[in-house]
Design a protein around this motif. Structure first.
Motif, PDB file in Angstrom:
ATOM      1  N   LEU A  55       0.270   1.885  10.456  1.00 30.25           N
ATOM      2  CA  LEU A  55       0.610   2.620   9.062  1.00 30.25           C
ATOM      3  C   LEU A  55       1.791   3.736   9.297  1.00 30.25           C
ATOM      4  O   LEU A  55       1.807   3.917  10.600  1.00 30.25           O
TER       5      LEU A  55
ATOM      6  N   THR B 127     -13.465   4.639   5.358  1.00 28.46           N
ATOM      7  CA  THR B 127     -12.437   5.394   5.267  1.00 28.46           C
ATOM      8  C   THR B 127     -12.223   6.267   6.447  1.00 28.46           C
ATOM      9  O   THR B 127     -13.356   7.064   6.891  1.00 28.46           O
TER      10      THR B 127
ATOM     11  N   THR C 141       4.163   6.703   2.426  1.00 30.32           N
ATOM     12  CA  THR C 141       3.289   6.228   3.283  1.00 30.32           C
ATOM     13  C   THR C 141       2.908   4.600   2.669  1.00 30.32           C
ATOM     14  O   THR C 141       3.082   4.210   1.530  1.00 30.32           O
TER      15      THR C 141
ATOM     16  N   GLU D 280      -5.257   0.064   6.297  1.00 31.85           N
ATOM     17  CA  GLU D 280      -4.486   0.048   5.155  1.00 31.85           C
ATOM     18  C   GLU D 280      -4.655   1.324   4.277  1.00 31.85           C
ATOM     19  O   GLU D 280      -5.436   2.246   4.759  1.00 31.85           O
ATOM     20  N   ASN D 281      -4.032   1.247   3.294  1.00 28.07           N
ATOM     21  CA  ASN D 281      -4.391   2.342   1.970  1.00 28.07           C
ATOM     22  C   ASN D 281      -4.115   3.725   2.782  1.00 28.07           C
ATOM     23  O   ASN D 281      -4.847   4.728   2.542  1.00 28.07           O
ATOM     24  N   PRO D 282      -2.750   4.064   3.285  1.00 26.40           N
ATOM     25  CA  PRO D 282      -2.530   5.203   3.704  1.00 26.40           C
ATOM     26  C   PRO D 282      -2.419   6.473   2.698  1.00 26.40           C
ATOM     27  O   PRO D 282      -1.589   6.239   1.735  1.00 26.40           O
TER      28      PRO D 282
ATOM     29  N   HIS E  81      -7.166   6.996   5.447  1.00 31.60           N
ATOM     30  CA  HIS E  81      -7.124   5.311   5.433  1.00 31.60           C
ATOM     31  C   HIS E  81      -8.127   4.608   5.431  1.00 31.60           C
ATOM     32  O   HIS E  81      -8.994   5.132   5.619  1.00 31.60           O
TER      33      HIS E  81
ATOM     34  N   ASP F 154       0.762  -1.105  -0.086  1.00 31.20           N
ATOM     35  CA  ASP F 154       0.030   0.097  -0.091  1.00 31.20           C
ATOM     36  C   ASP F 154       0.736   1.218  -0.070  1.00 31.20           C
ATOM     37  O   ASP F 154       0.502   2.254   0.724  1.00 31.20           O
TER      38      ASP F 154
ATOM     39  N   ARG G 217       1.793   0.480   4.668  1.00 29.93           N
ATOM     40  CA  ARG G 217       1.491  -0.639   5.672  1.00 29.93           C
ATOM     41  C   ARG G 217       2.720  -1.207   5.786  1.00 29.93           C
ATOM     42  O   ARG G 217       3.010  -2.146   4.859  1.00 29.93           O
TER      43      ARG G 217
END
Length: 389
Positions: free
Chosen positions: A203, A276, A189, A249-251, A264, A176, A191
């Motif tokens: 994160l 989110t 950024t 996840e997904n920062p 995130h 991510d 994970r």
């Protein structure tokens, strides 16, 4: 580390995407009829948009879909809004060059790509950061994943992969990746699975050092600084399977009005409850830990429809969510904020399509994404974010 979310996504080849607002594209299909319409949303996972410098053209890239490793779609910004297009224009990975000793499986799908444009020696160099599987006997979706990058002089092809990974912890996966500008630096950024303890995930961020043309210094584990974990983020835990990690996840870190905010995702990607969150990080990205906003609830979530068809009824309970996004689509995640040429802020996010079944049914949920205009009022940890169609 057990990675249910993206591993299942690869097995199912679920499709996420990101799109834009207004200005219908006559060649792409029928005119947009409103935020419930999905026909002109991108049809690839983890959409990330990069501006072609000094133009109004953006290139959206996404994670691998069947037959396309790095799908892309071009969109234009005109009249204060973005074009909406559902077509895939091509595969930016089609003519990639792999150097000797390349760190990942050349045939590995690419997860969560992030594209970054940078001026070097009087020319624009495009960097694409991605997660890929390490060599080994495991199926590609189950093998350890790390973060690497490739560079090109064009956003839509001609990429040369770097031989070594950018970040690959000794324990756990690294996935991510996203890249942001701020404080006069570029920041990655991610994970980092090395921080996973007792099912809790985290994160972090690291400053990127472009030490020579088309090259980034490899990051050590000490370079990555933890920004947030989800030990106390109950919305990321709600109804998660007992044998899974508790997913954050997904920062996506953005600096707005001199302050850093961290968007995130959390919970399970295949479920309506995937949402989110937003955290406030202060004036320096890695100076302090980020603080979850809105009483530690999900900031953007799906609002369940108790009177709808069965697939529309589940979701986070009201106590765990703040507001929904245009269209109120299920499972909004992979939120990614960016600026238009006029300085306005926009955001891409993905969602579960209306036609997709409940989790664990066949076929697995399909994801697409769209974008809308992002506005912020106030500041600090009490700032208010709104997304408009």
């Amino acid at each position: 580390m057990r990675r249910v979310s993206w591993r299942r996504a690869l097995v199912a080849v679920a499709v996420l995407a990101g799109s834009v607002v207004a200005v219908p594209d006559a060649a792409a299909g029928p005119a947009e009829t409103g935020p419930r319409d999905e026909s002109l949303d991108f049809r690839f996972p983890a959409a990330d948009l990069v501006r072609v410098p000094e133009t109004n053209t953006y290139v959206a890239v996404g994670a691998s879909v069947p037959g396309t490793k790095l799908p892309y779609t071009k969109v234009e910004f005109a009249g204060g809004a973005f074009q909406r297009r559902g077509a895939i224009d091509g595969d930016a990975w089609e003519d990639v060059t792999f150097p000797a000793g390349y760190w990942a499986r050349p045939d590995s799908p690419l997860w969560t790509p992030a594209m970054f444009a940078r001026q070097e020696d009087g020319r624009v160099v495009y960097y694409v950061f991605y997660s890929a599987a390490l060599p080994g006997p495991e199926p590609a979706g189950q093998a350890k994943h790390c973060i690497g990058y490739a560079t090109s002089l064009h956003a839509t092809g001609g990429f040369v992969a770097n031989a070594d990974p950018l970040f690959c912890p000794e324990r756990g996966w690294a996935i991510d990746a996203d890249v942001s500008r701020g404080q006069g630096e570029a920041w990655l950024t991610l994970r980092n699975g090395a921080w996973t303890q007792n099912r809790v995930t985290a994160l972090g961020a690291a400053k990127l050092d472009f030490d020579r043309s088309r090259h980034v210094r490899r990051l050590s584990e000490a370079d990555a600084k933890k920004l947030i974990d989800n030990a106390d983020l109950e919305w990321t835990h709600h109804n998660s399977p007992p044998d899974d990690v508790l997913t954050i996840e997904n920062p996506n870190a953005v600096r707005i009005d001199g302050e850093w905010y961290l968007f995130h995702s959390g919970n399970n990607w295949y479920a309506n409850r995937y949402s989110t969150g937003v955290a406030y990080c202060g004036t320096a990205l890695t100076g302090n830990r980020c603080t979850p906003m809105y009483h530690q609830r999900a900031y953007f979530s799906y609002e369940p429809d108790p009177d709808g068809e069965p697939r529309f009824r589940p979701g986070l309970p009201e106590r765990h969510r703040k507001k929904n996004l245009p269209g109120n689509k299920r499972g909004p995640g992979a939120f990614d904020a960016f600026q238009a040429p006029d300085g306005s802020w926009w955001a891409a996010w993905n969602y579960i399509t209306d036609a997709s079944p409940l989790p664990h049914e066949d076929p697995s949920p399909e994801r697409r994404s769209r974008i809308g205009r992002l506005t912020k009022t106030g500041g600090g940890a009490t700032a208010e974010f709104t997304v408009n169609w």
